[in-house]
Design an enzyme around this catalytic site. Structure first.
Site, PDB file in Angstrom:
ATOM      1  N   CYS A  77       1.663  51.849 -38.542  1.00 45.36           N
ATOM      2  CA  CYS A  77       1.761  52.820 -39.631  1.00 45.36           C
ATOM      3  C   CYS A  77       0.713  52.649 -40.733  1.00 45.36           C
ATOM      4  CB  CYS A  77       3.185  52.787 -40.205  1.00 45.36           C
ATOM      5  SG  CYS A  77       3.667  54.326 -41.032  1.00 45.36           S
ATOM      6  N   GLU A 104       7.672  53.201 -34.761  1.00 41.81           N
ATOM      7  CA  GLU A 104       8.191  52.303 -35.792  1.00 41.81           C
ATOM      8  C   GLU A 104       9.586  52.767 -36.218  1.00 41.81           C
ATOM      9  OE1 GLU A 104       6.663  50.602 -40.136  1.00 41.81           O
ATOM     10  OE2 GLU A 104       6.154  52.654 -39.517  1.00 41.81           O
ATOM     11  N   LYS A 142       3.968  43.507 -39.167  1.00 42.64           N
ATOM     12  CA  LYS A 142       3.266  44.466 -40.041  1.00 42.64           C
ATOM     13  C   LYS A 142       2.806  43.785 -41.320  1.00 42.64           C
ATOM     14  CE  LYS A 142       3.927  49.049 -42.149  1.00 42.64           C
ATOM     15  NZ  LYS A 142       4.931  50.117 -42.390  1.00 42.64           N
TER      16      LYS A 142
END
Length: 532
Positions: A234, A101, A201
């Site tokens: 993440c 990321e 995300k």
């Protein structure tokens, strides 16, 4: 664990005779055994994967406005490194590679300053597109074009993270004031450079530059070498959407996981939570983290429930490539079928304690008490200490053996332990059952055996990486959730695997004996998503 370049150390744990042992770059070990389950639709029983921990070239002033050309010049420096890694990986037969990321554009932008770094992102489900072969089909897609060409050049699937933009109409009630959505986006390209899919995300971590999509992307993609993969980014790892919803699909055996994770000990180091996801859900996890040790950002790996290959280095300034051979159908650890015989003395004590409260019997001469009850006669003092910004209730772990219990709200944590040798270090058993409110809000139940930072109770919960204390133990609790991540870290940022995990009498337990290095953390990290 530090792995000095240019060589890699072969790191294996779990039963060495188990299937799905890895082949890591620089190792001479070969895979032993084969994976279980049907392989009819797969060409091989193993595939070769790579993750690259990248030290990105960052904008010197991410708050400053720049032109698209300036943004492309900066991103080209990172993409050039990516291409070098793809070439190196291709020489080792890699079939899929994952990059981290924020690796291409960096971080700490505002919504406005990141705009020149964003590519236009058409929906792969609406448009079939090979950016390398059709570079002029859409404007502002230079980064996608480079990534597509890399996948073609390396003849491998490629997963990368970039910033993307999507115009919207003001008639859309969710449309931001500037008339566009900006997303933190993972993309996957096939080995011929075709854009397969993208994931935006969902759980942003203080990312003011980006929007969260109105609906959760549940993205899976099929490969000819290992079946179905799922995709996360993440902070997503701690939430129901998309993580749990993806893993409810029994065909998803592999997760690709770009991340920019700041390590936080003792419970949320990058490699610690990556491994826990693999163990808890019996999947392989291909995790690529960013490499900026001054920001506490390092820790990547290729993990299955039984083995891991990882890289964690707070000293080396360079990025690092991990290559491993992975079973297409990873074997799980979770379940009581992995138990040792109930005649094992330690396990017998655990089962006896779990079956009910210890009792005493009185005859004409004396009182006979259960051994566990005897251990409880000298109960150590309970104290409180902050761990991960939460107020844990703890008890010290003293002596060569014992049985401890500590409770908070509805959760009671238990520890049955023996210590081959005593060290001077202070360890404690801690419990937390409540809403975590710092750096994110989410409900957790945690049972944790941790090494404290010093001899004082107030040091329990501090960030520790080195330890000498060896334990054979059972750790368990009466969790109110089935979503429990087993965290297991030993001295020198080394991962370890439990001997056994599972449910017994409405309690979830972790069992381990024969530690090869000092224990830093052994924890059961439960998530109650419905209480968030």
């Amino acid at each position: 664990m530090r792995i000095p370049p240019p060589f890699m150390v072969c790191i294996m744990f779990g039963a060495l005779t188990a299937p799905a042992l890895f082949l890591l770059l620089g190792c001479s070990a070969l895979a032993l055994g084969v994976g279980s389950g049907s392989q009819e639709r797969r060409e091989t029983e193993y595939y070769v994967a790579a993750v690259y921990e990248h030290r990105s070239v960052l904008s010197q002033n991410p708050l400053e406005l720049s032109s698209r050309q300036q943004a492309l010049e900066l991103m080209k420096q990172n993409l050039d490194v990516y291409e070098q890694q793809v070439i190196a990986a291709a020489q080792k037969g890699v079939q899929i590679i994952v990059f981290p990321e924020d690796g291409i554009h960096g971080f700490n932008f505002t919504r406005t300053s990141i705009y020149p770094f964003l590519d236009f992102m058409p929906s792969p489900r609406m448009v079939r597109w090979n950016p390398c072969l059709e570079p002029f089909r859409f404007n502002d897609t230079e980064v996608l074009q480079r990534l597509s060409c890399m996948a073609m050049k390396g003849q491998m699937f490629l997963v990368a993270n970039l910033g993307t933009k999507q115009p919207c109409l003001h008639s859309d009630p969710e449309c931001p004031h500037d008339g566009r959505y900006q997303f933190n986006t993972n993309v996957v390209f096939s080995n011929n450079g075709t854009l397969v899919d993208r994931y935006r995300k969902h759980n942003l971590y203080f990312e003011a530059a980006f929007d969260s999509p109105a609906t959760v992307d549940l993205i899976t993609f099929d490969t000819p070498f290992a079946g179905k993969f799922g995709m996360l980014t993440c902070f997503d790892i701690l939430f129901f959407d998309p993580t749990i919803r993806l893993l409810r699909d029994s065909e998803v055996k592999h997760i690709v996981y770009p991340t920019a994770w700041m390590n936080q000990l003792p419970l949320l180091a990058a490699i610690e939570i990556q491994k826990a996801l693999a163990t808890a859900f019996s999947v392989s996890v291909l995790a690529a983290n960013i490499h900026h040790p001054t920001l506490g950002m390092t820790g990547s790996g290729i993990h299955t429930p039984l083995q891991s290959f990882w890289y964690h280095d707070m000293d080396n300034p360079s990025g690092h490539l991990i290559i491993a051979q992975v079973a297409t159908n990873p074997l799980g650890l979770v379940g009581t079928e992995n138990a040792t015989s109930e005649t094992d003395p330690s396990h017998s004590k655990f089962l006896k304690i779990l079956s009910g409260d210890p009792y005493c019997e009185k005859d004409a001469q004396e009182v006979h008490c259960d051994e566990a009850a005897k251990w409880n006669m000298n109960v150590p003092p309970t104290f409180h200490s902050e761990m991960m910004y939460d107020n844990f209730t703890l008890v010290p772990v003293w002596g060569k053996e014992g049985y401890l219990q500590v409770c908070s709200n509805s959760l009671c944590c238990h520890l049955l332990y023996e210590r081959p040798t005593l060290s001077q270090e202070l360890y404690a058993l801690g419990v937390f059952d409540g809403l975590h409110k710092v750096h994110g809000t989410y409900y957790i139940q945690v049972c944790a055996l941790v090494k404290c930072g010093g001899p004082g109770f107030d040091t329990c919960g501090q960030e520790i990486t080195e330890a000498q204390g060896l334990f054979d133990f059972h750790l368990w609790g009466n969790f109110s959730t089935s979503y429990i991540f087993p965290l297991f870290l030993t001295s020198g940022m080394t991962l370890d695997t439990p001997n056994q995990l599972g449910w017994m009498n409405d309690h979830y337990f972790l069992r381990k004996s024969g530690l090869s290095s000092g224990l830093v953390t052994a924890a059961l990290y439960g998530r109650l998503y419905e209480r968030d």
